[in-house]
Enzyme design. Structure first.
Site, PDB file in Angstrom:
ATOM      1  N   ARG A  51       0.904  -0.980   0.075  1.00 35.30           N
ATOM      2  CA  ARG A  51       0.147   0.073   0.100  1.00 35.30           C
ATOM      3  C   ARG A  51       1.228   0.981  -0.191  1.00 35.30           C
ATOM      4  O   ARG A  51       0.920   2.258  -0.520  1.00 35.30           O
ATOM      5  CB  ARG A  51      -0.767   0.513   1.245  1.00 35.30           C
ATOM      6  CG  ARG A  51      -2.039  -0.647   1.767  1.00 35.30           C
ATOM      7  CD  ARG A  51      -2.677  -0.593   2.322  1.00 35.30           C
ATOM      8  NE  ARG A  51      -1.681  -1.207   3.928  1.00 35.30           N
ATOM      9  CZ  ARG A  51      -1.828  -1.806   5.251  1.00 35.30           C
ATOM     10  NH1 ARG A  51      -3.270  -0.895   4.998  1.00 35.30           N
ATOM     11  NH2 ARG A  51      -1.070  -1.934   6.069  1.00 35.30           N
ATOM     12  N   LYS A 147       4.426 -18.882   5.590  1.00 30.99           N
ATOM     13  CA  LYS A 147       3.632 -19.162   6.971  1.00 30.99           C
ATOM     14  C   LYS A 147       3.656 -18.510   7.768  1.00 30.99           C
ATOM     15  O   LYS A 147       4.170 -17.406   7.946  1.00 30.99           O
ATOM     16  CB  LYS A 147       4.606 -20.089   7.554  1.00 30.99           C
ATOM     17  CG  LYS A 147       5.431 -18.940   8.604  1.00 30.99           C
ATOM     18  CD  LYS A 147       6.228 -20.596  10.215  1.00 30.99           C
ATOM     19  CE  LYS A 147       6.998 -19.662  10.603  1.00 30.99           C
ATOM     20  NZ  LYS A 147       7.772 -19.734  11.782  1.00 30.99           N
ATOM     21  N   HIS A 177      10.800 -22.364   4.556  1.00 33.03           N
ATOM     22  CA  HIS A 177      12.518 -22.568   4.407  1.00 33.03           C
ATOM     23  C   HIS A 177      13.024 -23.270   5.590  1.00 33.03           C
ATOM     24  O   HIS A 177      13.982 -23.438   4.864  1.00 33.03           O
ATOM     25  CB  HIS A 177      13.110 -20.373   4.830  1.00 33.03           C
ATOM     26  CG  HIS A 177      12.783 -20.450   6.341  1.00 33.03           C
ATOM     27  ND1 HIS A 177      12.215 -20.652   6.880  1.00 33.03           N
ATOM     28  CD2 HIS A 177      13.940 -20.325   7.038  1.00 33.03           C
ATOM     29  CE1 HIS A 177      12.058 -19.903   8.244  1.00 33.03           C
ATOM     30  NE2 HIS A 177      13.412 -20.396   8.124  1.00 33.03           N
ATOM     31  N   LYS A 181      16.981 -25.715   3.624  1.00 36.91           N
ATOM     32  CA  LYS A 181      19.021 -25.143   3.985  1.00 36.91           C
ATOM     33  C   LYS A 181      19.339 -26.484   3.416  1.00 36.91           C
ATOM     34  O   LYS A 181      18.720 -27.377   2.867  1.00 36.91           O
ATOM     35  CB  LYS A 181      18.322 -25.197   5.396  1.00 36.91           C
ATOM     36  CG  LYS A 181      18.020 -24.199   5.860  1.00 36.91           C
ATOM     37  CD  LYS A 181      18.274 -24.429   7.713  1.00 36.91           C
ATOM     38  CE  LYS A 181      17.676 -23.658   8.552  1.00 36.91           C
ATOM     39  NZ  LYS A 181      18.310 -22.485   8.326  1.00 36.91           N
ATOM     40  N   GLU A 215      17.144 -21.331  20.189  1.00 35.66           N
ATOM     41  CA  GLU A 215      17.494 -19.236  18.761  1.00 35.66           C
ATOM     42  C   GLU A 215      17.770 -18.558  20.441  1.00 35.66           C
ATOM     43  O   GLU A 215      17.496 -19.185  21.718  1.00 35.66           O
ATOM     44  CB  GLU A 215      16.359 -19.167  18.736  1.00 35.66           C
ATOM     45  CG  GLU A 215      14.962 -19.472  17.703  1.00 35.66           C
ATOM     46  CD  GLU A 215      13.657 -19.357  16.789  1.00 35.66           C
ATOM     47  OE1 GLU A 215      14.147 -18.191  16.162  1.00 35.66           O
ATOM     48  OE2 GLU A 215      13.182 -19.292  17.691  1.00 35.66           O
ATOM     49  N   ASP A 234       4.596 -21.830  15.709  1.00 37.50           N
ATOM     50  CA  ASP A 234       5.381 -21.337  14.876  1.00 37.50           C
ATOM     51  C   ASP A 234       6.331 -22.119  14.377  1.00 37.50           C
ATOM     52  O   ASP A 234       6.955 -21.901  13.743  1.00 37.50           O
ATOM     53  CB  ASP A 234       5.785 -19.959  16.347  1.00 37.50           C
ATOM     54  CG  ASP A 234       6.204 -19.316  15.156  1.00 37.50           C
ATOM     55  OD1 ASP A 234       5.980 -18.748  14.126  1.00 37.50           O
ATOM     56  OD2 ASP A 234       7.960 -18.649  15.496  1.00 37.50           O
ATOM     57  N   HIS A 239       8.332 -26.528  11.385  1.00 41.82           N
ATOM     58  CA  HIS A 239       9.337 -26.573  10.854  1.00 41.82           C
ATOM     59  C   HIS A 239      10.218 -28.328  11.183  1.00 41.82           C
ATOM     60  O   HIS A 239      10.749 -29.127  10.857  1.00 41.82           O
ATOM     61  CB  HIS A 239      10.511 -25.788  11.627  1.00 41.82           C
ATOM     62  CG  HIS A 239      10.220 -24.155  10.769  1.00 41.82           C
ATOM     63  ND1 HIS A 239      10.000 -23.939   9.508  1.00 41.82           N
ATOM     64  CD2 HIS A 239      10.017 -23.190  11.351  1.00 41.82           C
ATOM     65  CE1 HIS A 239       9.587 -22.668   9.114  1.00 41.82           C
ATOM     66  NE2 HIS A 239       9.831 -21.793  10.735  1.00 41.82           N
ATOM     67  N   LYS A 330      12.893 -20.218  22.162  1.00 46.34           N
ATOM     68  CA  LYS A 330      13.159 -18.929  22.484  1.00 46.34           C
ATOM     69  C   LYS A 330      13.949 -18.507  23.608  1.00 46.34           C
ATOM     70  O   LYS A 330      14.311 -18.605  25.310  1.00 46.34           O
ATOM     71  CB  LYS A 330      12.249 -17.526  21.477  1.00 46.34           C
ATOM     72  CG  LYS A 330      11.819 -17.953  20.163  1.00 46.34           C
ATOM     73  CD  LYS A 330      10.863 -16.905  19.762  1.00 46.34           C
ATOM     74  CE  LYS A 330      10.776 -16.987  19.080  1.00 46.34           C
ATOM     75  NZ  LYS A 330      11.329 -17.307  17.778  1.00 46.34           N
TER      76      LYS A 330
END
Ligand code: NAP
Length: 482
Positions: A51, A147, A177, A181, A215, A234, A239, A330
C-alpha cells in the site's frame, strides 16, 4: 567447489508485501544473490507491491540499503543493474487500488509469473480472489504462501479451500524455509545416497532421535503474533515436523515432488498422540539484560509457550519403540539447530566393565556451521589397558567442500525452485492438514487443563523439566552450544 548454476526461464516475481520485513531481510536479498550468480535472466523482473505510495524509483531507494545490509551488496554495477530490474506498484489487497496497474505491467510479457504472498495470512484470500478476478494468472503461474498456514486444522482447511478455488495444487508453493537449507537436503542425500546408514536406520539399531531448534533471540517485534501462536504453532507444527519427516520417512521411489511428499505424509499420519506428561512448555523470564516473555508480548498473564519439548512415537514398522524427542525455544543459550540419531549400545562389550559403554551418534548440524558428525568409539591412546573414548568423524561442509562451496541460502534455493516449478521442498495441502490434525489435540489438551508454561532463565537450556523428560528414560539431550 563452486555450486553449479542451473539456468531458469525469464520470470516476473511479484512480491505482495514488498515493503515488509520478510521482503527486506530475506526475499529481495535472496533474489539479488541469485542475480549475482547469473540466475536471473535479462528480462526478468521483481515487482514490489504494497500500500505504501512509492514510485519504482522510491522503491529502489528503499530496497538499496536492505540489499547492502542483508544481501552483502556493495555499491557498484551489479547492484544498480539489479535495481533496474525492479518495479513497484502501489496496491491494496483489500481494495481496487493498483490492480489495473499491475495488470498493465504484466501484460504482453510472455514469461513465468510468480506471486509471493509476503503479507499477513488475513490477506491471502483477498489476494487470491483479486489475482483471479483481474485475470492475472494463467495455468503456468504460481503463488508462494508464507507461514503461518492456518492456526489449526479448521483454519488451514479453510485456507486450502480458498486457494484451491483459484489455483491448482500444482501452482501453490507453501514455503517452509527449513526445507531449503543445504543440510536438510543433505539429510536425504546421506540417508538415501549411502549404503552405510539405511540398513541401520530403524528401531532395531537406533535408540532414539532428538531434534533441537534453539534460538537466542526473543520474540522481537513479533510479540502480538507470537503471543497468539507460541512455539508449538510457530515452530513445532511446521519446521520440526518437517525435519522429523525427512529423518523418519521411507525412501521415496524417486526424488520427485509427490513421491517425497507422499512419504512425508505417511510419517505425519503415523505419529501417535502425545501423553500430557511427555510435553514440557516453558516461558523465558527476564535477566541478563533482557526482558521476560510476558513483558515482550505485553501480556502479564500470558500462558503462551516460548519453549516446547516433547516425546513422540511413530506407529509404524520401522520406528515402533523408538522415541523421538523434539524441542525448540527462544532465548536459549545458543543458536543451535541439530538432529542427533543415537544408535544403540553394542550388544556385548568384549572389553569389560572398565572400558565403559559407548555408542555411535550421528549429528546433523543445521545451524550454525552446517555439517555432519559421526561419533565413533575408539581406544583411548596410551598404555594402561583398553579404555574406550568417542571421537567425532567430523564433516563440516565449509571445510570439506572448500571456501568456494557457497551453497545458496534457503530462500535463494526455494525461490528458484518456484521459478523452475519444482514443488519437492514445499508442503502439500494434505501434509499441512495432517500436521495440524496431530497438533490440535495437543494444544486443546493443555488449554483444557489450564496448563501454565514453566518459567526458565533466559540463555539456558529451557526449563529443568525438559531435562527430566529425557532423564526419566535414562537419556540426555545433547548440549546446546552457546
Ligand atoms: P510485515 O513487516 O508486517 O509486512 C507486511 C507487508 O504487507 C508490508 O509490506 C505491508 O505494506 C503489506 N500490506 C499490509 N496490508 C496490505 C494491504 N491491504 N494490501 C497490500 N499490502 C499490504 O510482515 P512480514 O514480517 O514481512 O511478514 C510477511 C508474512 O511472512 C507474514 O505472513 C509472516 O507471518 C510471514 N513470515 C515472516 C517472517 C519474518 O521473518 N518476517 C518469517 C516467516 C514468515 P504496506 O503497509 O505498505 O501496505
Amino acid at each position: 567447489m563452486a555450486s553449479r548454476v542451473i539456468p531458469v526461464e525469464a520470470f516476473d516475481l511479484v512480491v505482495f508485501g514488498g515493503t515488509g520485513d520478510l521482503a527486506r531481510r530475506k526475499i529481495l536479498p535472496a533474489l539479488f544473490k541469485r542475480y549475482c550468480a547469473g540466475q536471473m535472466p535479462g528480462p526478468s523482473r521483481l515487482i514490489g507491491a504494497a500500500r505504501s505510495e512509492f514510485t519504482s524509483d522510491d522503491y529502489r531507494d528503499f530496497v538499496r540499503p536492505a540489499l547492502k545490509e542483508f544481501g552483502e551488496a556493495e555499491e557498484g554495477t551489479s547492484l544498480e543493474a539489479f535495481l533496474n530490474q525492479i518495479e513497484y506498484v502501489t496496491i491494496d489487497a483489500r481494495g481496487s487500488t493498483g490492480w489495473q496497474e499491475l495488470s498493465t505491467l504484466l501484460e504482453g510479457h510472455d514469461r513465468i509469473r510468480a506471486f509471493y504472498f509476503s503479507v499477513g495470512p488475513g490477506l491471502f484470500k483477498d489476494l487470491a480472489e483479486r489475482l483471479h478476478g483481474y485475470r492475472l494468472v494463467d495455468p503456468a503461474s504460481r503463488i508462494v504462501v508464507e507461514k503461518p498456514f492456518g492456526r489449526d486444522l479448521e483454519t488451514a482447511r479453510a485456507l486450502n479451500k480458498v486457494l484451491c478455488r483459484h489455483f491448482a495444487e500444482g501452482q501453490i508453493y507453501r514455503i517452509d524455509h527449513y526445507l531449503g537449507k543445504e543440510t536438510v537436503q543433505n539429510l536425504m542425500a546421506v540417508r538415501f545416497g549411502n549404503m552405510l546408514f539405511e540398513p541401520l536406520w530403524n528401531a532395531q539399531y537406533i535408540d532414539h532421535i532428538q531434534i533441537t531448534v534453539a534460538e537466542t533471540v526473543g520474540v522481537g517485534g513479533r510479540g502480538a503474533y507470537y503471543n497468539k501462536a507460541g512455539a508449538m504453532r510457530d515452530m513445532m507444527q511446521n519446521h520440526l515436523m518437517q525435519l522429523l519427516c525427512l529423518i523418519a520417512m521411507e525412501p521415496p521411489a524417486q526424488f520427485e515432488p509427490d513421491s517425497v511428499r507422499d512419504e512425508k505424509l505417511k510419517v505425519i499420519r503415523a505419529l501417535s498422540s502425545v501423553e500430557p506428561h511427555h510435553i514440557v512448555r516453558g516461558q523465558y523470564t527476564q535477566g541478563d539484560g533482557v526482558q521476560g516473555f510476558r513483558e515482550d508480548v505485553d501480556d502479564p498473564r500470558s500462558k503462551t509457550e516460548s519453549f516446547i519439548a516433547l516425546k513422540c512415537h511413530l506407529s509404524n514398522w520401522r520406528w515402533a519403540s523408538t522415541p523421538f524427542y523434539l524441542r525448540t525455544g527462544k532465548r536459549l543459550k545458543g543458536r543451535d539447530s541439530q538432529i542427533t540419531v543415537v544408535f544403540k549400545d553394542a550388544p556385548h562389550s568384549i572389553f569389560g566393565p572398565d572400558a565403559g559403554r559407548h555408542n555411535n551418534e550421528l549429528t546433523i548440524q543445521l545451524q550454525p556451521n552446517e555439517g555432519i558428525t559421526l561419533d565413533v568409539t575408539i581406544k583411548e591412546p596410551g598404555q594402561g589397558g583398553m579404555r574406550l573414548i568417542d571421537v567425532p568423524l567430523d564433516m563440516s561442509f565449509a571445510e570439506a567442500l572448500g571456501p568456494d562451496a557457497d551453497a545458496p541460502g534457503a530462500y535463494e534455493r526455494l525461490i528458484m525452485d518456484v521459478i523452475r516449478g519444482n514443488q519437492t521442498l514445499f508442503m502439500r495441502d494434505d501434509e499441512v492438514e495432517a500436521a495440524w490434525a496431530w497438533t490440535d489435540p495437543i494444544i486443546k489438551g493443555w488449554e483444557a487443563r489450564g496448563d501454565v508454561p514453566k518459567p526458565y532463565d533466559s540463555f539456558t537450556s529451557g526449563p529443568d523439566t525438559a531435562q527430566q523428560l529425557m532423564r526419566r528414560d535414562g537419556r540426555e539431550w545433547r548440549g546446546i552450544d552457546p
